[in-house]
Design an enzyme around this catalytic site. Structure first.
Site, mmCIF file in Angstrom:
data_model
loop_
_atom_site.group_PDB
_atom_site.id
_atom_site.type_symbol
_atom_site.label_atom_id
_atom_site.label_comp_id
_atom_site.label_asym_id
_atom_site.label_seq_id
_atom_site.Cartn_x
_atom_site.Cartn_y
_atom_site.Cartn_z
ATOM 1 N N GLU A 38 3.058 1.790 -2.939
ATOM 2 C CA GLU A 38 3.149 2.907 -2.020
ATOM 3 C C GLU A 38 4.587 2.921 -1.504
ATOM 4 O O GLU A 38 5.083 1.895 -1.029
ATOM 5 C CB GLU A 38 2.167 2.698 -0.863
ATOM 6 C CG GLU A 38 2.146 3.895 0.048
ATOM 7 C CD GLU A 38 1.208 3.734 1.232
ATOM 8 O OE1 GLU A 38 0.418 2.769 1.267
ATOM 9 O OE2 GLU A 38 1.281 4.589 2.135
ATOM 10 N N ARG A 264 -3.821 -12.328 -3.440
ATOM 11 C CA ARG A 264 -2.459 -12.026 -3.003
ATOM 12 C C ARG A 264 -1.637 -13.295 -2.979
ATOM 13 O O ARG A 264 -2.165 -14.385 -2.762
ATOM 14 C CB ARG A 264 -2.464 -11.498 -1.570
ATOM 15 C CG ARG A 264 -3.085 -10.190 -1.341
ATOM 16 C CD ARG A 264 -3.084 -9.890 0.157
ATOM 17 N NE ARG A 264 -1.809 -9.348 0.588
ATOM 18 C CZ ARG A 264 -1.483 -8.067 0.442
ATOM 19 N NH1 ARG A 264 -2.321 -7.230 -0.114
ATOM 20 N NH2 ARG A 264 -0.320 -7.627 0.851
ATOM 21 N N LYS A 274 4.420 -5.587 4.337
ATOM 22 C CA LYS A 274 5.438 -4.570 4.592
ATOM 23 C C LYS A 274 5.458 -4.167 6.060
ATOM 24 O O LYS A 274 6.508 -3.915 6.629
ATOM 25 C CB LYS A 274 5.150 -3.324 3.739
ATOM 26 C CG LYS A 274 5.780 -3.369 2.374
ATOM 27 C CD LYS A 274 5.578 -2.071 1.635
ATOM 28 C CE LYS A 274 4.201 -1.982 1.050
ATOM 29 N NZ LYS A 274 4.020 -0.869 0.112
HETATM 30 P P1 ATP Z 1 1.674 -4.800 2.115
HETATM 31 O O1 ATP Z 1 0.400 -5.470 2.493
HETATM 32 O O2 ATP Z 1 2.848 -5.714 2.098
HETATM 33 O O3 ATP Z 1 1.934 -3.542 2.869
HETATM 34 P P2 ATP Z 1 0.555 -3.292 0.033
HETATM 35 O O4 ATP Z 1 -0.558 -3.911 -0.699
HETATM 36 O O5 ATP Z 1 0.180 -2.274 1.030
HETATM 37 O O6 ATP Z 1 1.475 -4.411 0.608
HETATM 38 P P3 ATP Z 1 1.399 -1.614 -2.092
HETATM 39 O O7 ATP Z 1 2.660 -0.854 -2.215
HETATM 40 O O8 ATP Z 1 0.146 -0.871 -1.897
HETATM 41 O O9 ATP Z 1 1.620 -2.632 -0.906
HETATM 42 O O10 ATP Z 1 1.258 -2.644 -3.271
HETATM 43 C C1 ATP Z 1 1.483 -2.346 -4.617
HETATM 44 C C2 ATP Z 1 0.779 -3.357 -5.461
HETATM 45 O O11 ATP Z 1 1.245 -4.669 -5.175
HETATM 46 C C3 ATP Z 1 -0.712 -3.349 -5.194
HETATM 47 O O12 ATP Z 1 -1.384 -3.407 -6.424
HETATM 48 C C4 ATP Z 1 -0.934 -4.586 -4.388
HETATM 49 O O13 ATP Z 1 -2.219 -5.084 -4.595
HETATM 50 C C5 ATP Z 1 0.167 -5.522 -4.901
HETATM 51 N N1 ATP Z 1 0.529 -6.478 -3.882
HETATM 52 C C6 ATP Z 1 0.923 -6.222 -2.616
HETATM 53 N N2 ATP Z 1 1.129 -7.361 -1.941
HETATM 54 C C7 ATP Z 1 0.860 -8.370 -2.785
HETATM 55 C C8 ATP Z 1 0.881 -9.804 -2.684
HETATM 56 N N3 ATP Z 1 1.218 -10.418 -1.550
HETATM 57 N N4 ATP Z 1 0.543 -10.525 -3.769
HETATM 58 C C9 ATP Z 1 0.217 -9.924 -4.925
HETATM 59 N N5 ATP Z 1 0.172 -8.597 -5.087
HETATM 60 C C10 ATP Z 1 0.489 -7.816 -4.042
HETATM 61 MG MG MG Z 2 -1.324 -0.762 -0.066
#
Ligand code: ATP
Ligand code: MG
Length: 567
Positions: A38, A264, A274
């Site tokens: 995102e 994660r 983020k």
């Molecule tokens: P955050 O929790 O940091 O805001 P998010 O999951 O909202 O991260 P996205 O941009 O939606 O961020 O993530 C893109 C991809 O990266 C998704 O498939 C998500 O599952 C994966 N992802 C995000 N954080 C992690 C992590 N700590 N470990 C592994 N994969 C991750």
């Molecule tokens: Mg997300």
């Protein structure tokens, strides 16, 4: 000679096993994955794990991986983030070819599918407010209550949904919900929201839309449009999978992707969220998203971490179903392993102490041949100027040496790397008693750093010619949080940023070849650590970031945990 570290073998993990079985048994032809960020912030090391997994699986199985921006929430999304994310994925070493997509490209199709659900009696427009919907949703132990609008006639739903799209209603006035089951044990199936009204400018579609699909409605359908075979996401989406499947089953989508969840990545001494990272930036607790103490990919790059080290780390961490927190020292270990092999050795002095060679002619300059990597003769040598006045590291001298201090001391001889043996004859102090200069002699027979009689001083020091040394700002970085699990005890995470995590040295000096080292190249300051030029550098006035010290603490941690396990 250093042998290149072999790439750690690709670990078989449960995801790769699933993919392999799907291919072997003919359920899947070409393997297609996607990385779906995102664009509401910068990518961090957790995302790197996901990128390595998605692109890695596609590569290993001869398939392809898409980069798809999940841009369904215009309030938080910005072009700046889109650009940064593309740069980060490329830098990490992956290429999506022509397969760059945006969920927003599918808005028209998604809208049509929402209409399809309404026509099938499987979605309805709800006039309840967000708070009322929440109150109706029930809990894990209690079923939800149905909205009074749940049984609206199809025609009325179609009309209202069209008017939502046309902009007739303010934000939050109505939503479109799936009509599934308010008593479902899985709360995600209790008539989840599919569309909400948001009068907001979208970075790509501008003001074309004022209704936006939710993540749940956009994600699986985008996967289906793109022919994704394995939709890999993190564990928090496990409970969403029944909804993912329900939507795929109830819509005329062109393919049937399957979702799989993995744990994660969490790292000690930092945070990978983020939302929290954004607040660190907004509150000025760091200098920006790419502050070298941040766990973002742009920060790690700025700090001199090579992409290869991050990929090795992702491989070593592996992919599993159980949540865990990995020691940041393991990432550092992977980075050191790469840098030890690739980083040229250079001389830098962080805290200089003047040395005058009383028996060396004034005005004379010699060019010393210094190996670029003592562990790799093929890396060749470079010329470093040597003269009567030198700088050494203040910590390399002790007037009254303690036990086991083998470096320079009064009357003692040490080797200057690739130059001469020198002996300290006199210590000069200022009025406050601070040592300001050492007066030494050198042995001309030891030129190049070896004595014909075979004698070997116990210490070898790095040095700089005072007349040639280039002043540099050096920024030393440690962990952002001293606490390995910041915020875990419920304390204020923002109050626990370690003030010692950044130290700026203004009096450091480096060898002439480092005056204009390009950003992106990391070197080893001999005996001190790995350093890279910061983008703040200007020609002739370099700024260096300390990437890491030389001490690998991970090996030690491993040893300790093996001992603890009695192995
Ligand atoms: P955050 O929790 O940091 O805001 P998010 O999951 O909202 O991260 P996205 O941009 O939606 O961020 O993530 C893109 C991809 O990266 C998704 O498939 C998500 O599952 C994966 N992802 C995000 N954080 C992690 C992590 N700590 N470990 C592994 N994969 C991750
Ligand atoms: Mg997300």
């Amino acid at each position: 000679m250093s042998t290149p570290t072999p790439e750690p073998p690709e670990r078989g993990d449960f995801i790769r096993e699933i993919v392999a079985a799907d291919v072997r048994e003919g359920r899947v032809g070409e393997v297609v994955t996607r990385f779906p960020p995102e664009p509401n912030g910068y990518l961090h090391i957790g995302h790197a794990k996901s990128i390595c997994l998605n692109f890695g699986v596609a590569r290993e199985f001869g398939g392809r991986c898409h980069l798809r921006f999940d841009d369904t929430n215009p309030i938080k999304e910005e072009q700046e983030y889109i650009d940064a994310i593309e740069a980060d994925v490329r830098w990490l070493g992956f290429d999506w070819g022509e397969h760059l997509y945006f969920a927003s490209d599918y808005f028209e199709q998604l809208y049509e599918w929402a209409v399809h659900l309404i026509e099938a009696g499987k979605a309805y427009v709800d006039d309840l407010s967000a708070d009322e919907i929440r109150a109706h949703r029930g809990t894990f132990t209690e079923p939800g209550r149905e909205s009074p609008w749940r049984d609206r006639p199809v025609e009325e739903n179609l009309d209202l949904f069209a008017r939502m799209r046309a902009g007739e209603f303010p934000d939050g006035a109505r939503v479109l919900r799936a009509r599934i089951d308010m008593a479902a044990p899985n709360i995600n199936l209790r008539d989840p929201v599919l569309y909400r009204i948001l009068h907001a400018e979208h970075p790509r579609t501008g003001d074309a839309w004022c209704v936006y699909p939710t993540y749940d409605f956009a994600h699986g359908q985008s996967d289906a449009i793109e022919g994704i075979t394995h939709s890999l996401c993190t564990l928090e989406f496990e409970d969403h999978r029944p909804l993912y499947d329900w939507l795929i089953e109830n819509l005329p989508v062109p393919s049937r992707p399957r979702q799989y969840e993995f744990a994660r990545l969490n790292l000690t001494h930092t945070v990978v969220s983020k939302r929290v990272l954004m607040r660190l930036v907004d509150r000025g607790l760091v200098h920006g998203w790419d502050d070298p103490r941040m766990p973002t990919m742009s920060a790690l790059r700025r700090r001199g971490f090579p992409a290869e080290g991050i990929r090795d780390f992702a491989r070593l961490v592996g992919v599993a179903k159980a949540d865990n927190t990995v020691e940041v020292e393991m990432l550092e270990h992977c980075v050191r392993t790469v840098l030890n092999r690739t980083a040229p050795r250079r001389f830098g002095v962080l805290d200089p102490l003047r040395v005058v060679l009383t028996d060396y002619p004034e005005g004379k300059v010699e060019e010393m041949d210094v190996p670029n990597n003592p562990e790799d003769p093929q890396a060749g040598t470079r010329k470093v100027p040597f003269s009567r006045e030198l700088w050494i590291e203040r910590a390399d001298f002790m007037e009254e040496p303690v036990c086991k201090f083998f470096r320079l001391a009064p009357g003692r001889e040490v080797r200057l790397r690739s130059a001469y043996f020198i002996t300290c004859r006199e210590v000069v102090k200022d009025r406050e008693g601070r040592i300001v200069e050492l007066r030494c002699t050198h042995d001309p027979a030891t030129r190049g750093g070896d004595a014909p009689d075979g004698r070997r001083p116990k210490a070898t020091l790095h040095w700089l010619s005072a007349a040639h040394a280039v002043p540099a700002e050096v920024r030393l970085y440690g962990h952002l949080f001293a606490d390995p699990y910041p915020g875990a005890d419920g304390g204020d995470i923002f109050a626990s940023v370690d003030p010692e995590s950044e130290k700026v040295l203004s009096g450091a000096l480096v060898e002439p070849s480092l005056a204009e080292l390009p950003v992106g190249e990391t070197v080893q300051f001999e005996r001190l650590g790995y350093f890279c030029p910061d983008p703040d550098s200007v020609p002739g006035a370099p700024v260096f970031n300390r990437t890491l010290t030389l001490k690998d603490t991970w090996a030690k941690l491993q040893q300790r945990s093996r001992q603890a396990q009695g192995a």
